[in-house]
Enzyme design. Structure first.
Site, PDB file in Angstrom:
ATOM      1  N   ARG A 162       0.813  -1.229   0.000  1.00 23.72           N
ATOM      2  CA  ARG A 162       0.000   0.000   0.000  1.00 23.72           C
ATOM      3  C   ARG A 162       0.846   1.280   0.000  1.00 23.72           C
ATOM      4  O   ARG A 162       0.456   2.294   0.576  1.00 23.72           O
ATOM      5  CB  ARG A 162      -0.951   0.044   1.207  1.00 23.72           C
ATOM      6  CG  ARG A 162      -2.112  -0.914   1.124  1.00 23.72           C
ATOM      7  CD  ARG A 162      -3.076  -0.571  -0.007  1.00 23.72           C
ATOM      8  NE  ARG A 162      -4.261  -1.375   0.059  1.00 23.72           N
ATOM      9  CZ  ARG A 162      -4.328  -2.639  -0.387  1.00 23.72           C
ATOM     10  NH1 ARG A 162      -3.282  -3.202  -0.946  1.00 23.72           N
ATOM     11  NH2 ARG A 162      -5.448  -3.321  -0.285  1.00 23.72           N
ATOM     12  N   SER A 239     -10.846  -0.043   2.880  1.00 20.34           N
ATOM     13  CA  SER A 239     -10.198  -0.317   4.169  1.00 20.34           C
ATOM     14  C   SER A 239      -9.702   1.000   4.753  1.00 20.34           C
ATOM     15  O   SER A 239      -8.927   1.700   4.114  1.00 20.34           O
ATOM     16  CB  SER A 239      -8.997  -1.252   3.986  1.00 20.34           C
ATOM     17  OG  SER A 239      -9.386  -2.469   3.413  1.00 20.34           O
ATOM     18  N   GLU A 335      -5.279   4.323   6.233  1.00 21.87           N
ATOM     19  CA  GLU A 335      -4.951   4.205   4.808  1.00 21.87           C
ATOM     20  C   GLU A 335      -5.346   5.436   3.982  1.00 21.87           C
ATOM     21  O   GLU A 335      -4.553   5.905   3.167  1.00 21.87           O
ATOM     22  CB  GLU A 335      -5.582   2.941   4.226  1.00 21.87           C
ATOM     23  CG  GLU A 335      -5.005   2.628   2.863  1.00 21.87           C
ATOM     24  CD  GLU A 335      -5.805   1.588   2.095  1.00 21.87           C
ATOM     25  OE1 GLU A 335      -5.196   0.681   1.567  1.00 21.87           O
ATOM     26  OE2 GLU A 335      -7.027   1.693   2.001  1.00 21.87           O
TER      27      GLU A 335
HETATM   28  N1  EPU Z   1     -11.908 -10.433   8.994  1.00 25.86           N
HETATM   29  C1  EPU Z   1     -12.599 -10.205  10.150  1.00 25.86           C
HETATM   30  N2  EPU Z   1     -13.675  -9.378  10.097  1.00 25.86           N
HETATM   31  C2  EPU Z   1     -14.093  -8.809   8.954  1.00 25.86           C
HETATM   32  C3  EPU Z   1     -13.417  -9.063   7.767  1.00 25.86           C
HETATM   33  C4  EPU Z   1     -12.312  -9.879   7.812  1.00 25.86           C
HETATM   34  O1  EPU Z   1     -12.241 -10.701  11.207  1.00 25.86           O
HETATM   35  O2  EPU Z   1     -15.080  -8.054   9.006  1.00 25.86           O
HETATM   36  C5  EPU Z   1     -10.723 -11.300   9.066  1.00 25.86           C
HETATM   37  C6  EPU Z   1     -11.053 -12.672   8.580  1.00 25.86           C
HETATM   38  O3  EPU Z   1     -10.375 -13.587   9.393  1.00 25.86           O
HETATM   39  C7  EPU Z   1     -10.505 -12.708   7.165  1.00 25.86           C
HETATM   40  C8  EPU Z   1      -9.324 -11.767   7.247  1.00 25.86           C
HETATM   41  O4  EPU Z   1      -9.705 -10.784   8.208  1.00 25.86           O
HETATM   42  O5  EPU Z   1     -10.127 -13.980   6.786  1.00 25.86           O
HETATM   43  C9  EPU Z   1      -8.963 -11.119   5.940  1.00 25.86           C
HETATM   44  O6  EPU Z   1     -10.100 -10.424   5.440  1.00 25.86           O
HETATM   45  P1  EPU Z   1     -10.206  -9.954   3.923  1.00 25.86           P
HETATM   46  O7  EPU Z   1      -9.987 -11.107   3.022  1.00 25.86           O
HETATM   47  O8  EPU Z   1     -11.482  -9.210   3.766  1.00 25.86           O
HETATM   48  O9  EPU Z   1      -8.963  -9.034   3.727  1.00 25.86           O
HETATM   49  P2  EPU Z   1      -8.420  -7.753   4.520  1.00 25.86           P
HETATM   50  O10 EPU Z   1      -7.034  -8.062   4.933  1.00 25.86           O
HETATM   51  O11 EPU Z   1      -9.360  -7.323   5.583  1.00 25.86           O
HETATM   52  C10 EPU Z   1      -7.379  -6.713   2.397  1.00 25.86           C
HETATM   53  C11 EPU Z   1      -7.291  -5.374   1.713  1.00 25.86           C
HETATM   54  C12 EPU Z   1      -8.555  -5.086   0.918  1.00 25.86           C
HETATM   55  C13 EPU Z   1      -8.748  -6.201  -0.091  1.00 25.86           C
HETATM   56  C14 EPU Z   1      -8.841  -7.539   0.667  1.00 25.86           C
HETATM   57  C15 EPU Z   1      -8.966  -8.735  -0.249  1.00 25.86           C
HETATM   58  C16 EPU Z   1      -5.876  -3.982   3.112  1.00 25.86           C
HETATM   59  C17 EPU Z   1      -5.815  -2.850   4.075  1.00 25.86           C
HETATM   60  N3  EPU Z   1      -7.097  -4.330   2.710  1.00 25.86           N
HETATM   61  O12 EPU Z   1      -8.404  -6.646   3.369  1.00 25.86           O
HETATM   62  O13 EPU Z   1      -8.332  -3.875   0.213  1.00 25.86           O
HETATM   63  O14 EPU Z   1      -9.911  -6.006  -0.863  1.00 25.86           O
HETATM   64  O15 EPU Z   1      -7.635  -7.719   1.434  1.00 25.86           O
HETATM   65  O16 EPU Z   1      -7.742  -9.016  -0.834  1.00 25.86           O
HETATM   66  O17 EPU Z   1      -4.837  -4.546   2.746  1.00 25.86           O
HETATM   67  C18 EPU Z   1      -8.566  -1.500   0.512  1.00 25.86           C
HETATM   68  O18 EPU Z   1      -7.346  -1.446   0.622  1.00 25.86           O
HETATM   69  O19 EPU Z   1      -9.291  -0.470   0.568  1.00 25.86           O
HETATM   70  C19 EPU Z   1      -9.207  -2.800   0.369  1.00 25.86           C
HETATM   71  C20 EPU Z   1     -10.542  -2.948   0.384  1.00 25.86           C
END
Ligand code: EPU
Length: 343
Positions: A162, A239, A335
């Site tokens: 990022r 995010s 972010e």
């Molecule tokens: N999780 C929770 N609660 C939630 C959502 C997720 O506990 O409400 C936990 C779950 O265990 C899940 C894990 O977090 O398995 C990962 O969740 P997710 O796959 O949604 O990924 P993220 O790490 O929360 C990142 C990016 C997103 C991107 C997703 C999918 C960042 C800051 N965010 O989110 O990017 O869409 O992965 O690859 O790296 C953005 O940057 O604006 C964004 C939306």
């Protein structure tokens, strides 16, 4: 051409007051001229694309908003793929739909991300196992320190999780267009467990680009990460926090069920998990009548429930970071870019 409007109308969080002046730059030369002219006159500039990564003060912006509305996509094809050059103002997801139709692989998992193309290298947009840094060939930029238009190759972009040189030194660069190296053939690899599960395949399997795009859109929609006027869960900046990268020592102290991924400088932890396990559930708000709340679909998105002020979002963000700090001793980073605001 100057069209004063409020930043609330131009940001996905729908927060932010007016600007002193507003220029819509529809060609690269208009964009370069608008920025260099304001720089020469000492007028502050706020570059706005899709407004999906901005939290702007209710006072607005005392300077000129330069809206990046440049258009154009040119492809240089060869036997293995295409080098595609896209104007910064092109809507990212419209571009993706086109690339998938042409069968060019490399960014299909980045489907459904709001915003315009020029923003994608700035924060090295990533999702579902892909990051734009993996395909960026070069980025054409205006260097505001010299007024020169230059091309930075991938290494010169200094990409990280990022981040990039553009994010580290935002006052210096204006992204004019992005060139990406894509592979022909219409198929891609599935590199994210949740995506593989949704598609009924294994991580590492191949699938058609159209199927990958469709599955990503379903997943993002379920998380409130596809813009939808009627759904306040999507009135967000995606995010709001990045996933923190911590040392191995810090990571081992966190419960094993916290999702974690290897990172260049340590271990990347799931910020959403940390927030939930610090006691902040989906839908959390500081008070029953709060105008800001955590999305009911994903804990990383801070949302505007209607008529929220910037302070409502910042107060909520501060409650989240405090609770995570108290529970785990980990500091969450914001972010989106804050304009006229401080954390
Ligand atoms: N999780 C929770 N609660 C939630 C959502 C997720 O506990 O409400 C936990 C779950 O265990 C899940 C894990 O977090 O398995 C990962 O969740 P997710 O796959 O949604 O990924 P993220 O790490 O929360 C990142 C990016 C997103 C991107 C997703 C999918 C960042 C800051 N965010 O989110 O990017 O869409 O992965 O690859 O790296 C953005 O940057 O604006 C964004 C939306």
């Amino acid at each position: 051409m100057s069209t004063p409007r409020t930043l609330a109308e131009s940001t996905t969080l729908r927060i932010g007051g007016p600007a002193s002046a507003w220029v819509v730059a529809r060609t690269e030369s208009e964009l370069v001229l608008a920025v260099t002219r304001a720089d020469a006159e000492g007028i502050p500039v706020l570059l706005v694309g899709g407004g999906s990564n901005l939290l702007v003060s209710d006072e607005g912006f005392a300077g000129t908003v330069v809206e990046i509305a440049t258009r154009g996509l040119a492809a240089d094809t060869d036997e293995s793929g295409a080098t595609v050059t896209i104007a910064a103002g092109e809507n990212w997801d419209t571009v993706l739909a086109h690339l998938v139709t042409r069968g060019w692989a490399g960014v299909e998992a980045l489907s459904g991300i709001p915003g315009r193309t020029g923003a994608t290298p700035i924060q090295n947009v990533g999702a579902y196992g892909q990051e734009v840094s993996q395909v960026v060939h070069s980025v054409r930029v205006l260097d505001r320190t010299t007024g020169a238009v230059r091309r930075l190759d991938n290494a010169a972009c200094g990409f990280g999780y990022r981040t990039s040189v553009f994010k580290r030194d935002p006052a210096r660069w204006v992204v004019l267009s992005v060139s990406m190296r894509l592979i022909s053939g219409g198929r891609g690899f599935v590199r994210y467990a949740e995506l593989a599960q949704e598609m009924g395949v294994s991580v590492g399997d191949e699938a058609s680009l159209a199927d990958i795009r469709a599955a990503v859109l379903v997943l993002r929609g379920r998380k409130g990460m596809v813009l939808e006027d009627a759904d306040h869960d999507t009135w967000s900046a995606g995010s709001f926090f990045t996933n923190p990268i911590v040392t191995d020592e810090v990571a081992v102290a966190i419960a094993a069920d916290c999702p974690r991924y290897p990172a260049a400088e340590g271990v990347k932890l799931s910020a959403a998990w940390l927030i939930e396990n610090a006691g902040i559930a989906k839908g959390f708000a500081l008070a029953a009548d709060s105008r800001a709340a955590i999305s009911s679909k994903h804990t990383l998105a801070l949302t505007n429930r209607g008529n929220a002020h910037a302070a409502d979002i910042l107060d909520l963000a501060s409650a989240v970071t405090t609770r995570v700090r108290d529970a785990f001793g980990i500091e969450l980073d914001i972010e989106p870019t804050l304009v006229g605001l401080e954390r």
